[in-house]
Motif scaffolding. Structure first.
Motif, PDB file in Angstrom:
ATOM      1  N   GLU A  82     -67.851 -23.705 -50.996  1.00  0.00           N
ATOM      2  CA  GLU A  82     -68.654 -24.116 -49.837  1.00  0.00           C
ATOM      3  C   GLU A  82     -67.873 -23.878 -48.551  1.00  0.00           C
ATOM      4  N   GLY A  83     -68.578 -23.784 -47.441  1.00  0.00           N
ATOM      5  CA  GLY A  83     -67.933 -23.633 -46.136  1.00  0.00           C
ATOM      6  C   GLY A  83     -67.056 -22.402 -46.069  1.00  0.00           C
ATOM      7  N   ASP A  84     -65.876 -22.567 -45.463  1.00  0.00           N
ATOM      8  CA  ASP A  84     -64.926 -21.467 -45.307  1.00  0.00           C
ATOM      9  C   ASP A  84     -64.365 -21.034 -46.668  1.00  0.00           C
ATOM     10  N   ASP A 113     -61.816 -19.398 -47.362  1.00  0.00           N
ATOM     11  CA  ASP A 113     -60.353 -19.355 -47.417  1.00  0.00           C
ATOM     12  C   ASP A 113     -59.724 -20.735 -47.278  1.00  0.00           C
ATOM     13  N   GLN A 114     -60.570 -21.776 -47.254  1.00  0.00           N
ATOM     14  CA  GLN A 114     -60.062 -23.135 -47.061  1.00  0.00           C
ATOM     15  C   GLN A 114     -60.694 -24.066 -48.085  1.00  0.00           C
ATOM     16  N   LEU A 115     -59.899 -25.006 -48.578  1.00  0.00           N
ATOM     17  CA  LEU A 115     -60.413 -26.010 -49.513  1.00  0.00           C
ATOM     18  C   LEU A 115     -60.879 -27.238 -48.750  1.00  0.00           C
ATOM     19  N   SER A 116     -62.123 -27.620 -48.962  1.00  0.00           N
ATOM     20  CA  SER A 116     -62.588 -28.902 -48.435  1.00  0.00           C
ATOM     21  C   SER A 116     -62.102 -29.987 -49.403  1.00  0.00           C
TER      22      SER A 116
END
Ligand code: CA
Ligand code: CA
Length: 79
Positions: A21-23, A25-28
């Motif tokens: 989900e979301g970006d 390349d980034q972990l929420s």
């Protein structure tokens, strides 16, 4: 069973969960939870809470964990 993974495996694991989900390349926080529950369940016994772990990993406080920030977790796992 050893929790140790090769750098390539870790990169693949990170990407797989970060892209949910979301970006991509980034972990929420939710993505981090899924990652740990599925890949490193033994960590759940040593960290006081996933919320604290997330705060610890998110060094720049932007609410997401980058691959760079994720390295801290990798160090923890390999200890
Ligand atoms: Ca993401
Ligand atoms: Ca961050």
């Amino acid at each position: 069973m050893s929790a140790k993974k090769s750098p390539e495996e870790l990169k693949n694991i990170f990407k797989k969960y970060a892209a949910k989900e979301g970006d991509p390349d980034q972990l929420s926080k939710d993505e981090l939870k899924l990652l740990i529950q599925a890949e490193f369940p033994s960590l759940l016994k040593v960290v006081s809470s996933l919320d604290d772990l997330f705060k610890e990993l998110d060094k720049n406080g932007d609410g997401e964990v980058s691959f760079e920030e994720f390295q801290v977790l990798v160090t923890k796992i390999s200890q």
